[in-house]
Design a protein around this motif. Structure first.
Motif, PDB file in Angstrom:
ATOM      1  N   LYS A 110      -7.235 -10.512 -13.761  1.00 26.96           N
ATOM      2  CA  LYS A 110      -8.241  -9.821 -12.865  1.00 26.96           C
ATOM      3  C   LYS A 110      -8.652 -10.524 -11.756  1.00 26.96           C
ATOM      4  O   LYS A 110      -8.149 -11.737 -11.494  1.00 26.96           O
ATOM      5  N   VAL A 111      -9.212  -9.840 -10.975  1.00 26.20           N
ATOM      6  CA  VAL A 111      -9.789 -10.513  -9.575  1.00 26.20           C
ATOM      7  C   VAL A 111     -11.312 -10.504  -9.694  1.00 26.20           C
ATOM      8  O   VAL A 111     -11.905  -9.623  -9.979  1.00 26.20           O
ATOM      9  N   TYR A 112     -11.981 -11.737  -9.566  1.00 28.92           N
ATOM     10  CA  TYR A 112     -13.185 -12.025  -9.669  1.00 28.92           C
ATOM     11  C   TYR A 112     -13.547 -12.164  -7.948  1.00 28.92           C
ATOM     12  O   TYR A 112     -13.133 -12.839  -7.188  1.00 28.92           O
ATOM     13  N   GLN A 113     -14.501 -11.363  -7.399  1.00 32.32           N
ATOM     14  CA  GLN A 113     -15.174 -11.086  -6.398  1.00 32.32           C
ATOM     15  C   GLN A 113     -16.138 -12.118  -6.069  1.00 32.32           C
ATOM     16  O   GLN A 113     -16.938 -12.716  -7.223  1.00 32.32           O
ATOM     17  N   PRO A 114     -16.461 -12.791  -4.929  1.00 29.39           N
ATOM     18  CA  PRO A 114     -17.760 -13.723  -4.838  1.00 29.39           C
ATOM     19  C   PRO A 114     -18.822 -13.052  -5.139  1.00 29.39           C
ATOM     20  O   PRO A 114     -19.107 -11.866  -5.109  1.00 29.39           O
ATOM     21  N   GLY A 115     -19.781 -13.864  -5.787  1.00 30.59           N
ATOM     22  CA  GLY A 115     -20.994 -13.505  -6.250  1.00 30.59           C
ATOM     23  C   GLY A 115     -21.627 -14.452  -7.451  1.00 30.59           C
ATOM     24  O   GLY A 115     -21.122 -15.538  -7.585  1.00 30.59           O
ATOM     25  N   ARG A 116     -22.595 -14.159  -8.008  1.00 35.81           N
ATOM     26  CA  ARG A 116     -23.321 -14.889  -9.241  1.00 35.81           C
ATOM     27  C   ARG A 116     -22.559 -14.443 -10.565  1.00 35.81           C
ATOM     28  O   ARG A 116     -22.339 -13.162 -10.673  1.00 35.81           O
ATOM     29  N   TYR A 117     -22.190 -15.350 -11.390  1.00 30.85           N
ATOM     30  CA  TYR A 117     -21.581 -15.157 -12.621  1.00 30.85           C
ATOM     31  C   TYR A 117     -22.251 -16.200 -13.654  1.00 30.85           C
ATOM     32  O   TYR A 117     -22.683 -17.079 -13.324  1.00 30.85           O
ATOM     33  N   ILE A 118     -22.010 -15.647 -14.973  1.00 27.94           N
ATOM     34  CA  ILE A 118     -22.384 -16.807 -16.217  1.00 27.94           C
ATOM     35  C   ILE A 118     -21.307 -17.651 -15.964  1.00 27.94           C
ATOM     36  O   ILE A 118     -20.182 -16.961 -16.135  1.00 27.94           O
ATOM     37  N   ALA A 119     -21.543 -19.044 -16.180  1.00 28.29           N
ATOM     38  CA  ALA A 119     -20.325 -19.886 -16.068  1.00 28.29           C
ATOM     39  C   ALA A 119     -19.212 -19.648 -17.087  1.00 28.29           C
ATOM     40  O   ALA A 119     -18.038 -19.645 -16.874  1.00 28.29           O
ATOM     41  N   GLY A 120     -19.655 -19.174 -18.326  1.00 28.34           N
ATOM     42  CA  GLY A 120     -18.642 -18.838 -19.422  1.00 28.34           C
ATOM     43  C   GLY A 120     -17.747 -17.577 -19.316  1.00 28.34           C
ATOM     44  O   GLY A 120     -16.839 -17.577 -19.738  1.00 28.34           O
ATOM     45  N   GLU A 121     -18.157 -16.847 -18.160  1.00 29.90           N
ATOM     46  CA  GLU A 121     -17.350 -15.707 -18.015  1.00 29.90           C
ATOM     47  C   GLU A 121     -16.019 -15.948 -16.984  1.00 29.90           C
ATOM     48  O   GLU A 121     -15.273 -15.081 -16.781  1.00 29.90           O
ATOM     49  N   LEU A 122     -16.589 -17.005 -16.229  1.00 25.95           N
ATOM     50  CA  LEU A 122     -15.230 -17.194 -15.221  1.00 25.95           C
ATOM     51  C   LEU A 122     -14.041 -18.073 -16.022  1.00 25.95           C
ATOM     52  O   LEU A 122     -14.318 -19.069 -16.776  1.00 25.95           O
ATOM     53  N   PRO A 123     -12.692 -18.011 -15.182  1.00 23.81           N
ATOM     54  CA  PRO A 123     -11.664 -18.518 -15.864  1.00 23.81           C
ATOM     55  C   PRO A 123     -11.680 -20.103 -15.083  1.00 23.81           C
ATOM     56  O   PRO A 123     -12.520 -20.505 -14.310  1.00 23.81           O
ATOM     57  N   ASP A 124     -11.096 -21.160 -15.926  1.00 25.09           N
ATOM     58  CA  ASP A 124     -10.893 -22.684 -15.903  1.00 25.09           C
ATOM     59  C   ASP A 124     -10.695 -22.605 -14.239  1.00 25.09           C
ATOM     60  O   ASP A 124     -10.914 -23.864 -13.551  1.00 25.09           O
ATOM     61  N   VAL A 125      -9.358 -21.905 -13.988  1.00 24.55           N
ATOM     62  CA  VAL A 125      -8.949 -22.178 -12.510  1.00 24.55           C
ATOM     63  C   VAL A 125     -10.131 -22.146 -11.448  1.00 24.55           C
ATOM     64  O   VAL A 125      -9.833 -22.702 -10.378  1.00 24.55           O
ATOM     65  N   ALA A 126     -11.110 -21.326 -11.564  1.00 26.25           N
ATOM     66  CA  ALA A 126     -11.937 -21.083 -10.529  1.00 26.25           C
ATOM     67  C   ALA A 126     -12.928 -22.566 -10.195  1.00 26.25           C
ATOM     68  O   ALA A 126     -13.180 -23.036  -9.532  1.00 26.25           O
ATOM     69  N   PHE A 127     -13.041 -23.214 -11.649  1.00 27.12           N
ATOM     70  CA  PHE A 127     -13.848 -24.581 -11.597  1.00 27.12           C
ATOM     71  C   PHE A 127     -12.784 -25.591 -10.986  1.00 27.12           C
ATOM     72  O   PHE A 127     -13.314 -26.264 -10.129  1.00 27.12           O
ATOM     73  N   GLU A 128     -11.607 -25.590 -11.368  1.00 28.54           N
ATOM     74  CA  GLU A 128     -10.691 -26.689 -11.221  1.00 28.54           C
ATOM     75  C   GLU A 128     -10.401 -26.552  -9.509  1.00 28.54           C
ATOM     76  O   GLU A 128     -10.000 -27.750  -8.961  1.00 28.54           O
ATOM     77  N   MET A 129     -10.294 -25.223  -8.987  1.00 27.06           N
ATOM     78  CA  MET A 129     -10.138 -25.247  -7.339  1.00 27.06           C
ATOM     79  C   MET A 129     -11.436 -25.185  -6.754  1.00 27.06           C
ATOM     80  O   MET A 129     -11.206 -25.446  -5.421  1.00 27.06           O
ATOM     81  N   GLY A 130     -12.224 -25.426  -7.192  1.00 20.56           N
ATOM     82  CA  GLY A 130     -13.823 -26.081  -6.585  1.00 20.56           C
ATOM     83  C   GLY A 130     -14.404 -24.691  -5.952  1.00 20.56           C
ATOM     84  O   GLY A 130     -15.078 -24.858  -5.048  1.00 20.56           O
ATOM     85  N   LEU A 131     -14.238 -23.558  -6.621  1.00 18.09           N
ATOM     86  CA  LEU A 131     -14.664 -22.246  -5.873  1.00 18.09           C
ATOM     87  C   LEU A 131     -16.132 -22.043  -6.573  1.00 18.09           C
ATOM     88  O   LEU A 131     -16.767 -21.221  -5.909  1.00 18.09           O
TER      89      LEU A 131
END
Length: 71
Positions: free
Chosen positions: A29-50
């Motif tokens: 999947k491709v996640y576009q910039p915007g607001r999300y619920i933290a549980g919906e995002l992949p771990d890599v988004a947090f690890e990369m500081g996005l």
């Protein structure tokens, strides 16, 4: 050498609304910039500081409470 900002999913509550600052690509999947619920995002988004915390809500919307039913 610059300071690297490391974040993890543990910094956020699973139901917390967060801001994704950049496009995040995963194999499925491709996640576009915007607001999300933290549980919906992949771990890599947090690890990369996005992911950033949203500022606290101010004003009248912060004061909304459930009103008792009038009978």
């Amino acid at each position: 050498m610059g300071i690297e900002r490391r974040m993890s999913r543990a910094m956020f509550l699973p139901a917390e609304t967060v801001q994704l600052r950049q496009v995040c690509f995963t194999p499925g999947k491709v996640y576009q910039p915007g607001r999300y619920i933290a549980g919906e995002l992949p771990d890599v988004a947090f690890e990369m500081g996005l992911v950033d915390k949203l500022p606290p809500v101010r004003g009248k919307s912060a004061e909304i409470r459930e009103q008792p039913d009038e009978e």
